[in-house]
Scaffold this motif. Structure first.
Motif, PDB file in Angstrom:
ATOM      1  N   THR A  35      54.528  51.063  45.688  1.00  9.90           N
ATOM      2  CA  THR A  35      55.457  50.005  46.090  1.00  9.90           C
ATOM      3  C   THR A  35      55.507  48.892  45.040  1.00  9.90           C
ATOM      4  N   VAL A  36      54.364  48.528  44.485  1.00 12.38           N
ATOM      5  CA  VAL A  36      54.311  47.479  43.474  1.00 12.38           C
ATOM      6  C   VAL A  36      55.049  47.931  42.208  1.00 12.38           C
ATOM      7  N   ILE A  37      54.824  49.160  41.781  1.00 13.30           N
ATOM      8  CA  ILE A  37      55.528  49.668  40.598  1.00 13.30           C
ATOM      9  C   ILE A  37      57.035  49.656  40.828  1.00 13.30           C
ATOM     10  N   ALA A  38      57.462  50.093  41.998  1.00 14.77           N
ATOM     11  CA  ALA A  38      58.900  50.108  42.300  1.00 14.77           C
ATOM     12  C   ALA A  38      59.482  48.698  42.236  1.00 14.77           C
ATOM     13  N   GLU A  39      58.755  47.716  42.751  1.00 20.10           N
ATOM     14  CA  GLU A  39      59.238  46.337  42.696  1.00 20.10           C
ATOM     15  C   GLU A  39      59.260  45.830  41.251  1.00 20.10           C
ATOM     16  N   ALA A  40      58.250  46.153  40.472  1.00 19.20           N
ATOM     17  CA  ALA A  40      58.224  45.743  39.065  1.00 19.20           C
ATOM     18  C   ALA A  40      59.414  46.339  38.314  1.00 19.20           C
ATOM     19  N   GLU A  41      59.716  47.596  38.572  1.00 22.69           N
ATOM     20  CA  GLU A  41      60.860  48.234  37.924  1.00 22.69           C
ATOM     21  C   GLU A  41      62.172  47.585  38.365  1.00 22.69           C
TER      22      GLU A  41
ATOM     23  N   GLY B 199      51.762  45.865  32.542  1.00 25.39           N
ATOM     24  CA  GLY B 199      50.327  45.841  32.302  1.00 25.39           C
ATOM     25  C   GLY B 199      49.574  45.108  33.384  1.00 25.39           C
ATOM     26  N   MET B 200      48.274  45.017  33.205  1.00 25.27           N
ATOM     27  CA  MET B 200      47.357  44.348  34.119  1.00 25.27           C
ATOM     28  C   MET B 200      47.638  44.712  35.579  1.00 25.27           C
ATOM     29  N   PHE B 201      48.001  45.959  35.810  1.00 24.57           N
ATOM     30  CA  PHE B 201      48.312  46.456  37.150  1.00 24.57           C
ATOM     31  C   PHE B 201      47.016  46.614  37.924  1.00 24.57           C
ATOM     32  N   SER B 202      46.910  45.913  39.027  1.00 21.93           N
ATOM     33  CA  SER B 202      45.682  45.917  39.818  1.00 21.93           C
ATOM     34  C   SER B 202      46.012  45.951  41.297  1.00 21.93           C
ATOM     35  N   VAL B 203      45.315  46.821  42.001  1.00 17.84           N
ATOM     36  CA  VAL B 203      45.399  46.914  43.457  1.00 17.84           C
ATOM     37  C   VAL B 203      43.972  46.788  43.987  1.00 17.84           C
ATOM     38  N   ARG B 204      43.792  45.953  44.983  1.00 14.19           N
ATOM     39  CA  ARG B 204      42.463  45.763  45.565  1.00 14.19           C
ATOM     40  C   ARG B 204      41.862  47.128  45.910  1.00 14.19           C
ATOM     41  N   PRO B 205      40.625  47.428  45.475  1.00 16.12           N
ATOM     42  CA  PRO B 205      40.042  48.757  45.655  1.00 16.12           C
ATOM     43  C   PRO B 205      40.096  49.297  47.079  1.00 16.12           C
TER      44      PRO B 205
ATOM     45  N   ASP C 104      47.653  27.970  40.572  1.00 18.89           N
ATOM     46  CA  ASP C 104      46.656  27.992  41.647  1.00 18.89           C
ATOM     47  C   ASP C 104      46.129  29.395  41.944  1.00 18.89           C
ATOM     48  N   ASP C 105      46.856  30.428  41.519  1.00 16.46           N
ATOM     49  CA  ASP C 105      46.459  31.812  41.779  1.00 16.46           C
ATOM     50  C   ASP C 105      45.439  32.349  40.785  1.00 16.46           C
ATOM     51  N   VAL C 106      45.211  31.651  39.698  1.00 11.33           N
ATOM     52  CA  VAL C 106      44.404  32.200  38.602  1.00 11.33           C
ATOM     53  C   VAL C 106      43.042  32.720  39.063  1.00 11.33           C
ATOM     54  N   PRO C 107      42.214  31.957  39.763  1.00 13.08           N
ATOM     55  CA  PRO C 107      40.899  32.488  40.159  1.00 13.08           C
ATOM     56  C   PRO C 107      41.005  33.766  41.012  1.00 13.08           C
ATOM     57  N   ALA C 108      41.937  33.790  41.952  1.00 11.69           N
ATOM     58  CA  ALA C 108      42.097  34.974  42.808  1.00 11.69           C
ATOM     59  C   ALA C 108      42.586  36.177  42.003  1.00 11.69           C
ATOM     60  N   LEU C 109      43.453  35.947  41.022  1.00 17.68           N
ATOM     61  CA  LEU C 109      43.958  37.051  40.199  1.00 17.68           C
ATOM     62  C   LEU C 109      42.874  37.613  39.284  1.00 17.68           C
ATOM     63  N   VAL C 110      42.066  36.747  38.702  1.00 16.29           N
ATOM     64  CA  VAL C 110      40.951  37.222  37.870  1.00 16.29           C
ATOM     65  C   VAL C 110      40.012  38.064  38.727  1.00 16.29           C
ATOM     66  N   GLU C 111      39.699  37.591  39.914  1.00 16.18           N
ATOM     67  CA  GLU C 111      38.806  38.345  40.819  1.00 16.18           C
ATOM     68  C   GLU C 111      39.424  39.692  41.175  1.00 16.18           C
ATOM     69  N   LEU C 112      40.718  39.722  41.463  1.00 19.24           N
ATOM     70  CA  LEU C 112      41.395  40.978  41.806  1.00 19.24           C
ATOM     71  C   LEU C 112      41.320  41.973  40.654  1.00 19.24           C
ATOM     72  N   VAL C 113      41.689  41.541  39.455  1.00 14.72           N
ATOM     73  CA  VAL C 113      41.681  42.442  38.299  1.00 14.72           C
ATOM     74  C   VAL C 113      40.274  42.958  38.030  1.00 14.72           C
ATOM     75  N   GLU C 114      39.296  42.075  38.062  1.00 11.29           N
ATOM     76  CA  GLU C 114      37.908  42.495  37.848  1.00 11.29           C
ATOM     77  C   GLU C 114      37.475  43.513  38.904  1.00 11.29           C
ATOM     78  N   SER C 115      37.839  43.265  40.165  1.00 13.50           N
ATOM     79  CA  SER C 115      37.419  44.162  41.247  1.00 13.50           C
ATOM     80  C   SER C 115      38.061  45.537  41.124  1.00 13.50           C
ATOM     81  N   ALA C 116      39.239  45.615  40.530  1.00 16.99           N
ATOM     82  CA  ALA C 116      39.938  46.894  40.397  1.00 16.99           C
ATOM     83  C   ALA C 116      39.441  47.724  39.224  1.00 16.99           C
ATOM     84  N   TYR C 117      38.888  47.085  38.200  1.00 15.51           N
ATOM     85  CA  TYR C 117      38.552  47.810  36.976  1.00 15.51           C
ATOM     86  C   TYR C 117      37.089  47.820  36.580  1.00 15.51           C
ATOM     87  N   ARG C 118      36.357  46.779  36.866  1.00 15.65           N
ATOM     88  CA  ARG C 118      34.997  46.664  36.327  1.00 15.65           C
ATOM     89  C   ARG C 118      33.988  46.353  37.417  1.00 15.65           C
ATOM     90  N   GLY C 119      32.757  46.694  37.129  1.00 20.58           N
ATOM     91  CA  GLY C 119      31.653  46.372  38.018  1.00 20.58           C
ATOM     92  C   GLY C 119      31.578  47.292  39.226  1.00 20.58           C
TER      93      GLY C 119
END
Length: 192
Positions: free
Chosen positions: A111-117, A95-101, A20-35
């Motif tokens: 904080t996210v990196i620390a949790e991933a580690e 990978g695919m590390f994204s934070v809302r701009p 169910d998260d897929v559309p929101a995650l695609v939007e997040l990644v796109e917003s952090a890197y492109r456009g």
């Protein structure tokens, strides 16, 4: 695939991504890197690449891959960051590390990196983390270096002609492998 229970830290809730998260995650990644929206943050690749950074199919594949997970960070029920983790023997791939701009530069990424580690160490027992970063991204690489990641000088070519990675605006793109061995101390505490 077994989904770990949600974990709450620093007003964030961490959990594994669901279908169910897929559309929101695609939007997040796109917003952090492109456009244009990515230009409000400091992680934008819009000056180097056009086109999509990811799509629904890629995000679904990451979610479904055995030995991998897409970690989601939520604040007040809204997804604000994510990252891909993949178990690769003694190391984990990040990978695919994204934070809302609009929320970059305030410690959320750290904080996210620390949790991933933590997840990689405690749940997989790995001894380190690896990632690839476009070698021209000096500010981003410096951010990772302050988190304890080291440049290796090991380069891999950018996949020119493969539209899944976007349309390059320059001809000198390549990826550099960054690594972190767990047990080493972070060299800095600031976010950027």
């Amino acid at each position: 695939m077994e989904i770990a229970p949600p974990r709450v830290t620093h007003r964030l809730t961490f959990r594994d991504a669901a279908e169910d998260d897929v559309p929101a995650l695609v939007e997040l990644v796109e917003s952090a890197y492109r456009g244009e929206s990515s230009r409000t943050g400091w992680t934008s690749e819009a000056h180097m690449l056009e086109g999509r950074r990811t799509d629904d199919a890629e995000v679904r594949e990451i979610i479904a891959t055995p030995g991998g997970r897409l970690l989601v960070a939520e604040r007040d029920g809204t997804i604000v960051a994510c990252c891909q983790l993949e178990h690769r023997g003694d190391a984990a791939y990040f990978g695919m590390f994204s934070v809302r701009p609009g929320q970059q530069g305030v410690g959320l990424g750290k904080t996210v990196i620390a949790e991933a580690e933590r997840v990689a160490r405690e749940e997989w027992g790995v001894t380190g983390m690896q990632m690839t970063v476009i070698s021209l991204r000096a500010e981003l690489i410096a951010f990772y270096e302050r988190r304890g990641y080291a440049r290796t000088g090991r380069m891999s070519p950018f996949p020119y002609g493969d539209e899944r990675f976007g349309t390059p605006l320059r001809d000198d793109l390549e990826f550099e492998l960054l690594v972190k061995e767990f047990g080493t101390e972070e060299s800095g505490k600031d976010e950027r």
